[in-house]
Each structure stands twice: as structure tokens, then as C-alpha cells.
Write a protein that holds these residues in place. Structure first.
Motif, mmCIF file in Angstrom:
data_model
loop_
_atom_site.group_PDB
_atom_site.id
_atom_site.type_symbol
_atom_site.label_atom_id
_atom_site.label_comp_id
_atom_site.label_asym_id
_atom_site.label_seq_id
_atom_site.Cartn_x
_atom_site.Cartn_y
_atom_site.Cartn_z
ATOM 1 N N ALA A 91 -2.681 0.522 10.678
ATOM 2 C CA ALA A 91 -1.921 -0.063 9.575
ATOM 3 C C ALA A 91 -2.838 -0.401 8.405
ATOM 4 O O ALA A 91 -2.537 -0.096 7.245
ATOM 5 C CB ALA A 91 -1.187 -1.313 10.054
ATOM 6 N N ALA A 92 -3.992 -1.013 8.700
ATOM 7 C CA ALA A 92 -4.903 -1.413 7.629
ATOM 8 C C ALA A 92 -5.428 -0.207 6.860
ATOM 9 O O ALA A 92 -5.451 -0.197 5.626
ATOM 10 C CB ALA A 92 -6.074 -2.218 8.208
ATOM 11 N N LEU A 93 -5.838 0.840 7.577
ATOM 12 C CA LEU A 93 -6.391 2.015 6.912
ATOM 13 C C LEU A 93 -5.320 2.791 6.154
ATOM 14 O O LEU A 93 -5.551 3.258 5.035
ATOM 15 C CB LEU A 93 -7.066 2.922 7.942
ATOM 16 C CG LEU A 93 -8.316 2.347 8.618
ATOM 17 C CD1 LEU A 93 -8.832 3.302 9.686
ATOM 18 C CD2 LEU A 93 -9.407 2.067 7.604
ATOM 19 N N THR A 94 -4.139 2.936 6.770
ATOM 20 C CA THR A 94 -3.070 3.700 6.127
ATOM 21 C C THR A 94 -2.561 2.999 4.872
ATOM 22 O O THR A 94 -2.490 3.592 3.789
ATOM 23 C CB THR A 94 -1.908 3.922 7.108
ATOM 24 O OG1 THR A 94 -2.390 4.600 8.273
ATOM 25 C CG2 THR A 94 -0.810 4.770 6.469
ATOM 26 N N ILE A 95 -2.195 1.724 5.016
ATOM 27 C CA ILE A 95 -1.660 0.986 3.869
ATOM 28 C C ILE A 95 -2.732 0.810 2.800
ATOM 29 O O ILE A 95 -2.458 0.920 1.600
ATOM 30 C CB ILE A 95 -1.113 -0.381 4.322
ATOM 31 C CG1 ILE A 95 0.056 -0.185 5.302
ATOM 32 C CG2 ILE A 95 -0.638 -1.200 3.127
ATOM 33 C CD1 ILE A 95 0.592 -1.473 5.873
ATOM 34 N N GLY A 96 -3.978 0.539 3.230
ATOM 35 C CA GLY A 96 -5.059 0.377 2.262
ATOM 36 C C GLY A 96 -5.268 1.633 1.432
ATOM 37 O O GLY A 96 -5.451 1.560 0.206
ATOM 38 N N THR A 97 -5.237 2.780 2.072
ATOM 39 C CA THR A 97 -5.393 4.040 1.342
ATOM 40 C C THR A 97 -4.226 4.268 0.387
ATOM 41 O O THR A 97 -4.425 4.697 -0.765
ATOM 42 C CB THR A 97 -5.495 5.210 2.332
ATOM 43 O OG1 THR A 97 -6.594 4.988 3.225
ATOM 44 C CG2 THR A 97 -5.714 6.523 1.593
ATOM 45 N N MET A 98 -3.016 3.986 0.837
ATOM 46 C CA MET A 98 -1.844 4.152 -0.017
ATOM 47 C C MET A 98 -1.909 3.208 -1.215
ATOM 48 O O MET A 98 -1.562 3.593 -2.341
ATOM 49 C CB MET A 98 -0.568 3.909 0.799
ATOM 50 C CG MET A 98 -0.318 4.966 1.875
ATOM 51 S SD MET A 98 0.992 4.504 3.038
ATOM 52 C CE MET A 98 2.392 4.394 1.950
ATOM 53 N N GLU A 99 -2.372 1.981 -0.990
ATOM 54 C CA GLU A 99 -2.464 1.017 -2.091
ATOM 55 C C GLU A 99 -3.532 1.429 -3.102
ATOM 56 O O GLU A 99 -3.332 1.298 -4.317
ATOM 57 C CB GLU A 99 -2.753 -0.378 -1.532
ATOM 58 C CG GLU A 99 -1.560 -1.000 -0.816
ATOM 59 C CD GLU A 99 -1.876 -2.355 -0.217
ATOM 60 O OE1 GLU A 99 -0.936 -3.138 -0.013
ATOM 61 O OE2 GLU A 99 -3.068 -2.619 0.059
#
Length: 279
Positions: free
Chosen positions: A134-142
Motif C-alpha cells: 500500500a505504501a509503495l503503490t499509493i506513494g508512487t501514484m501520489e
């Protein structure tokens, strides 16, 4: 931290859609957020523990399809599942390191006494859910959307957790005195195309039982995981195994965005997380 379960993510997505359409007030939205965060899992603890064993078995069928690897993955999955569902908030902070160290000790000791093949792959199935998807996916999207502060902070959190997982494995290798050759991946021949197909089915069932994926999302989770696996397999065959994850992501990302954009589509993160862990 364990983060939000897939059923909570689905409820959060429903709340977001209601807020966008103006169907919820600020007070009601805040109340529903608190209720979602504190919601009890729809599955009993024993079911979730068994589900983690099933989930670990599914990963093993994709990674290490040997009788020893599958059996050890199921047993260690049950142990990790029990640790994940224990109701001790203070313990959850150190759980990734403790679980990684314990699983690594068990795997390296088993490999040393029973001459198991490729022990490095036996480590992965019980520990996959500790990967900060979740952290890596959402962080990349943000970051891609220009939200620099929140995106960077999530990525740093994810990277730190990856380092902690690596520390647990290296520390266990030092304790057991594992030869360096045992820490190098040596893929084992699969039993044929049917093995990963069964693994994907078992994997999906594990997400339903342990991560409490709602029934209406189970079929979609299988579809995106199968698509990611197909893209990854094709990328490894056509280009290089080191880049196979990229091709899996290229296949699964537009599919997930299309499915989640449908009026009756499942939440985006409910599909992204299982596919990320599969890759």
C-alpha cells in the motif's frame, strides 16, 4: 503494521464515492471513517489464520513448487497468520522484523538438516504480506500526481520496512551460519502450467479468508493476479527475468484502472494490493 484489510478498503471506497456524489455530510463521513477503521474482521481469527496458511501455500506453488517447500510454506503461514491476528497493537510495530527473523531461522535450519533446495525462495511465501504494498503503490501514484510531500513520506515508509525485512533475513542467516551460496536464488523447474494455475486459485482463496476480501471482489482479484502473472511470465520469456515484474505491472495496471472505473467495479486498491504481492 498490518494496515487495512481488503474489506475495509472496500468500505472506504464506498464512502469516497458517496462523498464525491454529495451523499454524505462531513460529520457522517468522519463517523463512518472511524467505524471503518475499527470494524471487526468478517472472518473469525481461526479462519484468518488458516487463510494465511492457504495464502502462503498459493505463493509457494508459484515460487517453490516442491513438496517440502509447499508444506513448510503452509506451516509457517499458520504461524505468521497467528501473529498477524493477535490483538496487541504495540506488538504490531515490531512484527515484521520478528516474523522475518523467526521464519528465516526456521527455513535455514530446515534447509541445513534436510538438504532442502533453494531455501531463499522458501522464505518468501509466509512473508509476502509484510511487503509494504500500500505504501509503495499509493506513494508512487501520489508522486506521479504531484503530491510530493505525502508521496515521498509513503515511499520512505515503504523503503524502511523493506530494509527491516532484509535485516531480519540477514540476521537469521548470521545466527544459523548459512553459506553465501544458499542466499542466491536458483530457480527450480516447475511441474508444468497446471501448478501456477492452481497456485493462483489457492492464492485468491487465501486473500478471501485472511485479508477478508469481499465475495464480490474475489473473481476480479483472480483475474488481475492471473493477468499480472501472464505478463510477468511473458516478459521473462521475451526479455529477461529481471524485468519480468515491469511487464506484469504494464499488463495489470490498465486492467485494474478499467475495472475500477466501471460503475459496479471493485475498488482500485482492492485489486492493486493482491496483484502487487503476486508480482
Amino acid at each position: 503494521r498490518n494496515g487495512m484489510r481488503l474489506d475495509q478498503i472496500t468500505l472506504l471506497d464506498d464512502l469516497t464515492k458517496d462523498a464525491v456524489r454529495g451523499r454524505v455530510t462531513a460529520t457522517d463521513g468522519t463517523r463512518r471513517l472511524v467505524e471503518i477503521r475499527s470494524a471487526r474482521p468478517p472472518m473469525r481469527k481461526l479462519v484468518r489464520i488458516l487463510g494465511m496458511g492457504v495464502l502462503s501455500t498459493g505463493f509457494s506453488l508459484l515460487l517453490q513448487p516442491t513438496p517440502a517447500g509447499i508444506g513448510l510454506a503452509f506451516v509457517l503461514g499458520l504461524v505468521v497468520g497467528a501473529l498477524r491476528v493477535v490483538d496487541l497493537p504495540q506488538f504490531q510495530v515490531v512484527l515484521p522484523v520478528v516474523a522475518t527473523f523467526g521464519v528465516s531461522i526456521a527455513v535455514f535450519t530446515f534447509a541445513a538438516h534436510y538438504d532442502a533446495e533453494n531455501p531463499i525462495r522458501m522464505l518468501i511465501p509466509p512473508l509476502v504480506l509484510f511487503l509494504p504494498g500500500a505504501a509503495l503503490t499509493i506513494g508512487t501514484m501520489e508522486l506521479a500526481a504531484g503530491d510530493t510531500v505525502s508521496g515521498a513520506s509513503r515511499l520512505v515508509e515503504g523503503v524502511v520496512q523493506l530494509l527491516l525485512l532484509a535485516f531480519g533475513i540477514v540476521a537469521a542467516a548470521q545466527v544459523v551460519d548459512v553459506p553465501q551460496s544458499e542466499l542466491i536464488d536458483n530457480p527450480i523447474e516447475s511441474y508444468g502450467w497446471l501448478t501456477p494455475a492452481i497456485g493462483l486459485v489457492v492464492l485468491t482463496l487465501g486473500h478471501h479468508l485472511h485479508n477478508c476480501a469481499p465475495r464480490r471482489t474475489v473473481g476480479w482479484i483472480f483475474v488481475v493476479c492471473a493477468a499480472a502473472f501472464a505478463g510477468q511470465t511473458g516478459g521473462a520469456a521475451l526479455v529477461a527475468p529481471e524485468l519480468s515484474g515491469f511487464f506484469g505491472a504494464v499488463v495489470m495496471t490498465p486492467l485494474i484502472l478499467w475495472l475500477s472505473g466501471r460503475p459496479d467495479g471493485p475498488p482500485r486498491m482492492t485489486l492493486f494490493l493482491p496483484a502487487f504481492w503476486m508480482l
